[in-house]
Motif scaffolding. Structure first.
Motif, mmCIF file in Angstrom:
data_model
loop_
_atom_site.group_PDB
_atom_site.id
_atom_site.type_symbol
_atom_site.label_atom_id
_atom_site.label_comp_id
_atom_site.label_asym_id
_atom_site.label_seq_id
_atom_site.Cartn_x
_atom_site.Cartn_y
_atom_site.Cartn_z
ATOM 1 N N ARG A 53 0.838 -1.213 0.000
ATOM 2 C CA ARG A 53 0.000 0.000 0.000
ATOM 3 C C ARG A 53 0.867 1.255 0.000
ATOM 4 O O ARG A 53 0.597 2.208 -0.744
ATOM 5 C CB ARG A 53 -0.904 -0.005 1.231
ATOM 6 C CG ARG A 53 -1.708 1.274 1.398
ATOM 7 C CD ARG A 53 -2.561 1.235 2.645
ATOM 8 N NE ARG A 53 -3.343 2.459 2.806
ATOM 9 C CZ ARG A 53 -4.252 2.640 3.745
ATOM 10 N NH1 ARG A 53 -4.524 1.669 4.605
ATOM 11 N NH2 ARG A 53 -4.926 3.778 3.835
ATOM 12 N N GLU A 54 1.913 1.265 0.829
ATOM 13 C CA GLU A 54 2.747 2.468 0.923
ATOM 14 C C GLU A 54 3.643 2.635 -0.301
ATOM 15 O O GLU A 54 3.922 3.760 -0.713
ATOM 16 C CB GLU A 54 3.585 2.426 2.208
ATOM 17 C CG GLU A 54 2.766 2.240 3.479
ATOM 18 C CD GLU A 54 1.566 3.164 3.598
ATOM 19 O OE1 GLU A 54 1.628 4.305 3.101
ATOM 20 O OE2 GLU A 54 0.542 2.749 4.181
ATOM 21 N N LEU A 55 4.093 1.532 -0.886
ATOM 22 C CA LEU A 55 4.884 1.636 -2.115
ATOM 23 C C LEU A 55 4.040 2.248 -3.234
ATOM 24 O O LEU A 55 4.523 3.085 -4.003
ATOM 25 C CB LEU A 55 5.389 0.250 -2.536
ATOM 26 C CG LEU A 55 6.421 -0.407 -1.608
ATOM 27 C CD1 LEU A 55 6.734 -1.818 -2.076
ATOM 28 C CD2 LEU A 55 7.700 0.421 -1.528
ATOM 29 N N ARG A 198 0.360 2.389 9.703
ATOM 30 C CA ARG A 198 0.895 2.791 8.396
ATOM 31 C C ARG A 198 2.263 3.457 8.539
ATOM 32 O O ARG A 198 3.104 3.374 7.641
ATOM 33 C CB ARG A 198 -0.077 3.744 7.699
ATOM 34 C CG ARG A 198 -1.358 3.108 7.219
ATOM 35 C CD ARG A 198 -2.134 4.065 6.341
ATOM 36 N NE ARG A 198 -1.412 4.365 5.114
ATOM 37 C CZ ARG A 198 -1.831 5.242 4.201
ATOM 38 N NH1 ARG A 198 -2.973 5.906 4.395
ATOM 39 N NH2 ARG A 198 -1.131 5.459 3.103
ATOM 40 N N TYR A 199 2.474 4.127 9.652
ATOM 41 C CA TYR A 199 3.699 4.896 9.877
ATOM 42 C C TYR A 199 4.939 4.031 9.671
ATOM 43 O O TYR A 199 5.888 4.428 9.001
ATOM 44 C CB TYR A 199 3.667 5.452 11.302
ATOM 45 C CG TYR A 199 4.716 6.476 11.635
ATOM 46 C CD1 TYR A 199 4.459 7.838 11.479
ATOM 47 C CD2 TYR A 199 5.958 6.115 12.144
ATOM 48 C CE1 TYR A 199 5.398 8.790 11.812
ATOM 49 C CE2 TYR A 199 6.908 7.053 12.475
ATOM 50 C CZ TYR A 199 6.623 8.391 12.312
ATOM 51 O OH TYR A 199 7.566 9.337 12.628
ATOM 52 N N ILE A 204 9.573 2.349 5.891
ATOM 53 C CA ILE A 204 10.295 1.391 5.048
ATOM 54 C C ILE A 204 10.201 1.803 3.582
ATOM 55 O O ILE A 204 11.200 1.803 2.844
ATOM 56 C CB ILE A 204 9.731 -0.025 5.253
ATOM 57 C CG1 ILE A 204 9.966 -0.489 6.698
ATOM 58 C CG2 ILE A 204 10.366 -1.005 4.268
ATOM 59 C CD1 ILE A 204 9.167 -1.715 7.095
ATOM 60 N N ALA A 205 8.998 2.181 3.144
ATOM 61 C CA ALA A 205 8.795 2.551 1.743
ATOM 62 C C ALA A 205 9.610 3.776 1.358
ATOM 63 O O ALA A 205 10.183 3.839 0.263
ATOM 64 C CB ALA A 205 7.312 2.798 1.479
ATOM 65 N N VAL A 206 9.687 4.753 2.258
ATOM 66 C CA VAL A 206 10.420 5.969 1.897
ATOM 67 C C VAL A 206 11.920 5.705 1.840
ATOM 68 O O VAL A 206 12.635 6.275 1.002
ATOM 69 C CB VAL A 206 10.081 7.134 2.867
ATOM 70 C CG1 VAL A 206 10.911 7.101 4.136
ATOM 71 C CG2 VAL A 206 10.279 8.475 2.173
ATOM 72 N N LYS A 207 12.424 4.801 2.680
ATOM 73 C CA LYS A 207 13.840 4.434 2.558
ATOM 74 C C LYS A 207 14.089 3.759 1.213
ATOM 75 O O LYS A 207 15.079 4.045 0.533
ATOM 76 C CB LYS A 207 14.271 3.518 3.698
ATOM 77 C CG LYS A 207 15.757 3.151 3.588
ATOM 78 C CD LYS A 207 16.234 2.129 4.593
ATOM 79 C CE LYS A 207 17.686 1.756 4.293
ATOM 80 N NZ LYS A 207 18.207 0.699 5.175
#
Length: 304
Positions: A53-55, A198-199, A204-207
């Motif tokens: 979802r975050e990706l 979600r945080y 992880i996604a932002v890294k």
């Protein structure tokens, strides 16, 4: 006719945006990923789907993702040495990214402010001066030092960085209560409020995005990035400055340039009745003139 033309132009822009987005598929969820020296395995359906979802979100939220990387070129050189000096993993800088989108003047609906999004109470608890005249939540170095103290305290309590990250969002006491209630020690295994849940996966996604922007469809040249310009000099102050405009002019800069370089100065004077020591950055006015040829990428992975 004008309204029709504007509508037609808007439709074209929307179509171009959709077409550009369609050319990029979000990265696949990896089997495992390392954050702050800890390896997280995505061999559970819920973990894979939460990261997926975050990706997707970071891939298609173009304006926010683009600005994050552009701004990182300015703020990572200031923050990384502080994390290293205070003995914390470099990856923790990504908390700052998702907290504020690297907007140094960000203010949340709850009143959290600055790059690290401290509330007034938590900021004061971790050593920041916060009042109507001085607000060190907007001081990049001091706010980073305060964040390091918070994160160190949280790690001493929880022992793993994902739970520490969750506590940065929900509060340490709230995390302690959830550990007691749910008999789990890792926030990845807990039932949490959606924002907190979600945080961790946004982190992880932002890294992943910062390590390989191209995989998310973002391609930059060095000139696209915002440069970090060190101050020309720093002035130590231990007395009240009644007129910051006069102070700025005496140091060869405008009031506006002085304020931009010292966002923690919240009024037109500096009240130092207690004779505390403050360090005021004096910007390099010549260096502030934009020259794309002089912009250097902090991370070579950010440019194509």
């Amino acid at each position: 006719m004008k309204s029709i033309s504007k509508t037609y132009l808007s439709l074209i822009l929307i179509m171009l945006s959709v077409a550009a987005a369609a050319q990029t598929a979000p990265p696949k969820v990896p089997d495992s990923f390392t954050f702050a020296g800890e390896t997280i395995r995505f061999d559970r359906a819920d973990l894979r789907e939460r990261l997926d979802r975050e990706l997707i979100a970071f891939t298609y939220t173009h304006s926010t993702s683009t600005l994050m990387i552009k701004r990182a070129n300015r703020y990572f050189p200031q923050v990384e040495p502080v994390l290293k000096r205070m003995g914390l993993p470099d990856d923790l800088k990504y908390l700052m990214v998702i907290e504020s989108n690297l907007d140094p003047q960000a203010v949340s609906g709850a009143g959290a402010a600055g790059l690290w999004q401290f509330t007034q109470g938590t900021g004061r608890e971790y050593g920041l001066e916060v009042n109507s005249n001085i607000d060190e939540r907007y001081n990049t170095v001091k706010a980073t030092e305060a964040a390091c103290r918070f994160l160190s305290d949280a790690y001493a309590k929880f022992g793993n960085w994902m739970t520490v990250a969750a506590s940065y969002n929900s509060g340490q006491q709230g995390m302690v209560k959830r550990i007691e209630q749910q008999h789990q020690t890792n926030a990845l295994d807990m039932w949490l409020a959606e924002e907190t849940s979600r945080y961790m996966f946004r982190l992880i996604a932002v890294k992943m995005m910062f390590e390989n922007p191209g995989a998310f469809g973002f391609h930059f040249t060095a000139s696209d990035l915002y440069p970090y310009i060190p101050p020309k000099k720093q002035v130590e102050v231990t007395n009240t400055i009644e007129d910051l405009t006069a102070f700025a002019e005496s140091n060869g800069v405008s009031y506006a340039d002085l304020k931009r370089a010292n966002l923690w100065l919240r009024e037109s004077r500096l009240n130092d009745s207690s004779h505390r020591k403050y360090i005021i950055d004096i910007p390099d006015v010549k260096a502030l003139k934009y020259d794309s040829s002089k912009t250097r990428p902090h991370n070579p992975a950010w440019i194509r």
